[in-house]
Design a protein around this motif. Structure first.
Motif, PDB file in Angstrom:
ATOM      1  N   UNK A   1       0.805  -1.219   0.000  1.00  0.00           N
ATOM      2  CA  UNK A   1       0.000   0.000   0.000  1.00  0.00           C
ATOM      3  C   UNK A   1       0.845   1.279   0.000  1.00  0.00           C
ATOM      4  N   UNK A   2       2.159   1.149   0.027  1.00  0.00           N
ATOM      5  CA  UNK A   2       3.016   2.333  -0.099  1.00  0.00           C
ATOM      6  C   UNK A   2       3.052   2.834  -1.532  1.00  0.00           C
ATOM      7  N   UNK A   3       2.667   1.980  -2.480  1.00  0.00           N
ATOM      8  CA  UNK A   3       2.796   2.298  -3.901  1.00  0.00           C
ATOM      9  C   UNK A   3       1.482   2.841  -4.458  1.00  0.00           C
ATOM     10  N   UNK A   4       1.598   3.875  -5.288  1.00  0.00           N
ATOM     11  CA  UNK A   4       0.451   4.490  -5.957  1.00  0.00           C
ATOM     12  C   UNK A   4       0.401   3.960  -7.393  1.00  0.00           C
ATOM     13  N   UNK A   5      -0.747   3.356  -7.755  1.00  0.00           N
ATOM     14  CA  UNK A   5      -0.881   2.750  -9.089  1.00  0.00           C
ATOM     15  C   UNK A   5      -1.954   3.458  -9.919  1.00  0.00           C
ATOM     16  N   UNK A   6      -2.183   4.740  -9.631  1.00  0.00           N
ATOM     17  CA  UNK A   6      -3.282   5.457 -10.277  1.00  0.00           C
ATOM     18  C   UNK A   6      -2.941   6.164 -11.569  1.00  0.00           C
ATOM     19  N   UNK A   7      -1.668   6.251 -11.912  1.00  0.00           N
ATOM     20  CA  UNK A   7      -1.273   6.956 -13.141  1.00  0.00           C
ATOM     21  C   UNK A   7      -0.378   6.074 -14.005  1.00  0.00           C
ATOM     22  N   UNK A   8      -0.285   6.436 -15.274  1.00  0.00           N
ATOM     23  CA  UNK A   8       0.595   5.765 -16.221  1.00  0.00           C
ATOM     24  C   UNK A   8       1.725   6.715 -16.588  1.00  0.00           C
ATOM     25  N   UNK A   9       2.943   6.197 -16.632  1.00  0.00           N
ATOM     26  CA  UNK A   9       4.109   7.032 -16.920  1.00  0.00           C
ATOM     27  C   UNK A   9       3.935   7.719 -18.287  1.00  0.00           C
TER      28      UNK A   9
END
Length: 290
Positions: free
Chosen positions: A84-92
């Motif tokens: 849960x430390x990682x944000x997966x809401x955007x694409x590079x």
């Protein structure tokens, strides 16, 4: 609902929303779909987490605001708190994934959800009750140590479905047919579907036996993956949609198999599958022809 096939939002509407996200699921539940599909992994402390790959992608993951320089550690090696430390809401920006999905909604503060969180959203949604297709991601090939152990993740998924009273509205799907056998042994009435993907390797007559088929080689069943599915105890063939033809639909009907293709993204393809008589279609994006 109409006589059309069931429409299932693949990976919670990937292409329009972050794949396998709670945000995507909530958005999809505001549309007249029949259910959502998710991919699942398991964390080191036993939580079923909705994510496609065994590791976090550097093109879809940020940590403390910075893009990952390489793939993250295996999800099965992380606790839920670490994941849960990682944000997966955007694409590079500038990545291949960004080019493939230019209309995707980009958000900050999107975390990998757990299966119980997604089931809670489904239970809270307006009726009729929506289906959930759970693709259990394992890899039976030697040396694929990033993948979860089949027995462990099957047990955890069944635990969470039972706790949410969602077994009757769920389906387990997998490319690894071992997962489907284990599911049937532990929950005989739970729906399952055998995923397939035709490639040049699967057409090679001299190919070695595939570990994905759980010992049920199509070559021992007239070189037909549908006949192998039937022999394996399956009730539904779930192919990539371009593998669905009138001839294969006829074969499925003769074997008593339902057909539930995946990978669709355009209304025309969805309507073509409906005309062929498929049971359900797992679709991406938002152009679903509803």
């Amino acid at each position: 609902m109409t006589d059309r096939p069931l429409l299932i939002a693949g990976a919670t509407g990937y292409g329009a929303w972050s794949a396998n996200s709670l945000e995507g699921a909530l958005a999809c539940l505001k549309t007249p779909i029949d259910g959502i599909e998710i991919d699942v992994q398991i964390t080191s402390d036993g939580h079923v987490a909705a994510h496609h790959d065994y590791r976090l992608s550097p093109d879809a993951t940020r940590l403390d605001g910075s893009w990952l320089g390489e793939a993250g550690p295996p999800i099965k090696a992380m606790t839920l708190d670490e994941l849960r430390r990682y944000d997966v809401g955007r694409t590079r920006p500038g990545s291949g994934a960004a080019a493939r999905y230019p209309l995707k909604t980009e958000l900050d503060g999107v975390w990998v959800p757990t299966l119980p969180e997604l089931l809670a959203a489904l239970n809270a949604a307006e009726r009729p009750r929506r289906m959930i297709y759970v693709e259990i991601k394992t890899d039976p090939r030697p040396g694929r140590d990033d993948a979860p152990a089949p027995g462990l993740i099957v047990e955890a998924v069944l635990r969470d479905l039972a706790a949410a009273d969602y077994l009757a509205a769920a389906k387990i799907i997998a490319f690894d047919w071992q997962v489907l056998r284990l599911t049937h042994e532990r929950a005989p009435t739970l729906r399952t579907a055998h995923l397939t993907l035709t490639t040049p390797a699967t057409r090679d007559p001299d190919r070695p036996p595939s570990p994905w088929n759980d010992g049920c080689d199509p070559r021992e069943h007239g070189d037909s993956d549908l006949a192998a599915i039937k022999a394996h105890g399956g009730v539904e063939w779930s192919p990539y949609y371009t593998d669905v033809t009138p001839e294969r639909m006829a074969e499925a009907r003769d074997l008593g198999l339902r057909v539930g293709p995946w990978g669709l993204s355009a209304g025309d393809d969805i309507r073509r599958m409906a005309q062929l008589g498929v049971y359900s279609s797992t679709v991406s994006g938002a152009d679903w022809g509803l």
